[in-house]
Design an enzyme around this catalytic site. Structure first.
Site, PDB file in Angstrom:
ATOM      1  N   CYS A 380       0.837  -1.202   0.000  1.00  0.00           N
ATOM      2  CA  CYS A 380       0.000   0.000   0.000  1.00  0.00           C
ATOM      3  C   CYS A 380       0.872   1.253   0.000  1.00  0.00           C
ATOM      4  O   CYS A 380       1.456   1.571  -1.021  1.00  0.00           O
ATOM      5  CB  CYS A 380      -0.986  -0.054   1.160  1.00  0.00           C
ATOM      6  SG  CYS A 380      -2.464   0.897   0.801  1.00  0.00           S
ATOM      7  N   GLU A 404      -0.945  13.139  -1.321  1.00  0.00           N
ATOM      8  CA  GLU A 404      -1.227  13.032   0.121  1.00  0.00           C
ATOM      9  C   GLU A 404      -0.164  13.794   0.913  1.00  0.00           C
ATOM     10  O   GLU A 404      -0.457  14.405   1.924  1.00  0.00           O
ATOM     11  CB  GLU A 404      -1.223  11.551   0.547  1.00  0.00           C
ATOM     12  CG  GLU A 404      -1.446  11.352   2.051  1.00  0.00           C
ATOM     13  CD  GLU A 404      -1.412   9.891   2.496  1.00  0.00           C
ATOM     14  OE1 GLU A 404      -1.072   9.003   1.688  1.00  0.00           O
ATOM     15  OE2 GLU A 404      -1.725   9.640   3.671  1.00  0.00           O
ATOM     16  N   HIS A 506      -3.651  -5.056   0.566  1.00  0.00           N
ATOM     17  CA  HIS A 506      -3.050  -5.602   1.792  1.00  0.00           C
ATOM     18  C   HIS A 506      -3.090  -7.131   1.770  1.00  0.00           C
ATOM     19  O   HIS A 506      -4.041  -7.723   2.277  1.00  0.00           O
ATOM     20  CB  HIS A 506      -3.785  -5.068   3.017  1.00  0.00           C
ATOM     21  CG  HIS A 506      -3.545  -3.626   3.266  1.00  0.00           C
ATOM     22  ND1 HIS A 506      -2.470  -3.165   4.003  1.00  0.00           N
ATOM     23  CD2 HIS A 506      -4.200  -2.530   2.846  1.00  0.00           C
ATOM     24  CE1 HIS A 506      -2.492  -1.844   4.035  1.00  0.00           C
ATOM     25  NE2 HIS A 506      -3.537  -1.433   3.340  1.00  0.00           N
ATOM     26  N   GLU A 508      -1.492  -9.146   3.502  1.00  0.00           N
ATOM     27  CA  GLU A 508      -1.359  -9.737   4.844  1.00  0.00           C
ATOM     28  C   GLU A 508      -2.699 -10.156   5.441  1.00  0.00           C
ATOM     29  O   GLU A 508      -2.750 -11.013   6.316  1.00  0.00           O
ATOM     30  CB  GLU A 508      -0.615  -8.763   5.778  1.00  0.00           C
ATOM     31  CG  GLU A 508      -1.357  -7.498   6.189  1.00  0.00           C
ATOM     32  CD  GLU A 508      -1.182  -6.324   5.230  1.00  0.00           C
ATOM     33  OE1 GLU A 508      -0.887  -6.563   4.041  1.00  0.00           O
ATOM     34  OE2 GLU A 508      -1.350  -5.160   5.650  1.00  0.00           O
TER      35      GLU A 508
HETATM   36  N1  GLN Z   1      -1.983   6.683   2.742  1.00  0.00           N
HETATM   37  C1  GLN Z   1      -2.080   5.920   1.537  1.00  0.00           C
HETATM   38  C2  GLN Z   1      -3.442   6.054   0.865  1.00  0.00           C
HETATM   39  O1  GLN Z   1      -4.406   6.406   1.520  1.00  0.00           O
HETATM   40  C3  GLN Z   1      -1.753   4.459   1.798  1.00  0.00           C
HETATM   41  C4  GLN Z   1      -2.749   3.776   2.670  1.00  0.00           C
HETATM   42  C5  GLN Z   1      -2.261   2.477   3.240  1.00  0.00           C
HETATM   43  O2  GLN Z   1      -1.065   2.212   3.249  1.00  0.00           O
HETATM   44  N2  GLN Z   1      -3.166   1.673   3.778  1.00  0.00           N
HETATM   45  O3  GLN Z   1      -3.573   5.772  -0.277  1.00  0.00           O
END
Ligand code: GLN
Length: 537
Positions: A380, A404, A506, A508
């Site tokens: 991510c 971001e 994710h 995991e």
């Molecule tokens: N902050 C990033 C986003 O919102 C990654 C989010 C994350 O790693 N779960 O896209």
């Protein structure tokens, strides 16, 4: 349908979630269909808005529900895929009751904790199971907490409704060892059970968390004062090596026998061999490796719980002990000698995250992995960081960034998802849950999964900016996983690198001890291969 309720006594953090998951595992080993559920008495609607440093990771279910990390234990210990129905907070209960009141659903009645709130709770328990034989419901918090009272009251009513036949109460409690006195103490347990009985709940089984074995006398005492049969006093010793020992430990205390007898369930013999195999592999690894986890929540393992678990699963898969070394992203940012941080590291994992803190340190880690050809797994934010690094140092877009971090960057290689632009509320508003991903043949991702379509769970607001796709591809980046419906980049990898993979999702959250996630297993396999090559060279 049979119902098992798990309450906690004396202190929090007793591992009720692990106990619930392990009991689920044992009942599955006896051929039963199990469903596990968690009630959290806090007022948040869900933990999605909570700080992971305080509350641990936010676990995401297939349907996009953001939940407490205990749901992760349930999914790892059992074969279940859980949903919204399997998690409940006081916030959700009150919000639903108040909504109904505004809609006039209570027909002019005075709305009260009993029966309106308790009915709402019971409905959620009855709705959880569907085709399961047994529903296991864990009540978060500790007996005696004010906010937990409506939940306990609802359980009491549910037991009454089933005339005591299909309901079982398990109380997990602490038997503290007082070092100065040199003995274990049962008084706190007696008191917490007394508290439950005051509410009208008599536990059927007491599970005693303890540092050292409990003597027969001690068991007799707990049985007598807590009003449970002697054999229903179960010892749960602190685990030495792995949480996956817990099903074996509870089985040796005959927990599954007692539960089935009490609930009058006829089952096959408990086939515990799959868990014995898991523990055997953990206890006797053939080799070791070190993974550097570049993170910003230090000393809070729970903040990256599922990542740690998935790494341990990939160790089981590869006959290897995976040691994790946490590298402080902020310290890395300030470092004069970056190499120093990775001296004994065999692979680098960059987990998910939000916000600016430590971001430049993370970019340095991705750069180090790319240039030094060390296996890199970006999850991510970890994928987004790899993109920023590549844009800055390979494509020479010096100020490339994610919007971001820097909204006005001239190279927004990571930008906000289109449908996120007008979102103002924080809770439950990200791109959440399972989405399909199509894999590119001949890629490392494809070789890991060995299939063309996969579904993976998401939790993010930003994505790879497709305007840059061509430039990246021209310089050796392969986009090996794409969301077929919206053409979003889900997986990327470096062409000329032993193992450098970033994923927008994710993985995991879908790894289990008996079924390691393919990307985690191939990450560790790549690390071991590199180690073996280094030795022979
Ligand atoms: N902050 C990033 C986003 O919102 C990654 C989010 C994350 O790693 N779960 O896209």
């Amino acid at each position: 349908m049979k119902y098992i309720f798990i309450t906690g006594g004396v202190v929090s953090s007793l591992g009720k979630g692990l106990t619930a998951g392990s009991l689920g595992a044992l009942l599955e080993c006896r051929g039963l269909k199990v469903c596990t559920q968690k009630f959290d008495p806090y007022l948040n609607i869900d933990p999605g808005t909570m700080n992971p440093a305080q509350h641990g990771e936010v676990y995401v279910l297939q349907d996009g529900t953001e939940t407490d990390l205990d749901l992760g234990h349930y999914e790892r210990f059992t074969s279940s895929t859980l949903s919204k129905k399997h998690t409940l907070t006081s916030g959700q209960i009150y919000s639903s009751v108040l909504q109904k009141e505004r809609n006039g659903d209570y027909l002019g009645k005075t709305v009260q904790v009993i029966p309106h709130v308790t009915n709402e709770i019971k409905e959620r328990i009855y709705a959880a199971g569907e085709d399961a034989d047994v529903v296991i419901t864990e009540i978060g918090g500790t007996t005696g907490d004010i906010e937990g009272l409506p939940f306990l009251e609802a359980l009491r009513q549910l037991a009454l409704e089933s005339e005591g036949k299909n309901v079982l109460f398990i109380h997990v409690t602490l038997i503290p060892f007082l070092r100065a006195a040199g003995e274990l103490k049962t008084k706190p347990t007696q008191q917490s059970v007394a508290k439950l009985r005051e509410i009208g709940i008599q536990p059927d089984i007491i599970i005693c968390r303890t540092e050292i074995p409990i003597s027969d006398d001690m068991r007799q005492k707990i049985s007598l004062f807590c009003n449970v049969p002697l054999k229903s006093v179960i010892e749960e010793l602190d685990l030495k090596i792995s949480v996956y020992e817990l099903p074996l430990l509870l089985h040796s205390e005959k927990l599954d026998d007692i539960v089935c007898q009490k609930l009058r369930i006829e089952t096959q013999e408990c086939d515990i061999r799959p868990w014995e195999n898991v523990v055997e592999k953990i206890k006797f690894p053939k080799q070791e490796c070190r993974v550097g986890l570049v993170a910003k929540y230090l000393d809070v393992k729970d903040a990256y719980k599922s990542v740690y678990e998935a790494l341990s699963h990939s160790g089981i898969f590869n006959d290897c002990k995976v040691n994790v070394e946490v590298i402080d992203a902020e310290e890395l940012e300030q470092a004069e000698d970056v190499d120093e941080f990775f001296r004994d590291i065999d692979g680098i994992l960059l987990p998910g995250g939000f916000g600016n803190r430590g971001i430049e340190g993370k970019i340095l880690a991705a750069r180090f992995a790319r240039k030094c050809r060390i296996p890199y797994f970006g999850i991510c934010l970890g994928m987004q960081v790899a993109v920023i690094e590549f844009a800055r140092h390979v494509l020479s877009y010096a100020d490339a960034n994610s919007t971001e971090m820097v909204p006005e960057t001239s190279h927004p290689v990571i930008r906000m998802l289109f449908d996120q632009k007008n979102v103002t509320k924080k809770g439950g508003t990200m791109r959440l849950g399972s989405y399909p991903c199509k894999l590119t043949p001949n890629s490392k991702a494809f070789a890991s999964y060995r299939t063309t379509y996969v579904n993976e769970r998401h939790r993010h607001r930003y994505e790879f900016n497709n305007d840059y796709r061509k430039a990246f591809e021209d310089h050796g980046m392969i986009f090996s996983g794409i969301n077929p419906d919206f053409d979003l980049v889900e997986i990327l990898e470096l062409e000329d690198h032993p193992w450098f993979i970033g994923v927008q999702f994710h993985p995991e959250f879908q790894s289990k001890p008996q079924c390691t996630h393919p990307l985690f297993s191939s990450f560790i396999a790549a690390i071991l291969e590199r180690k073996a090559d280094n030795k022979t060279n």
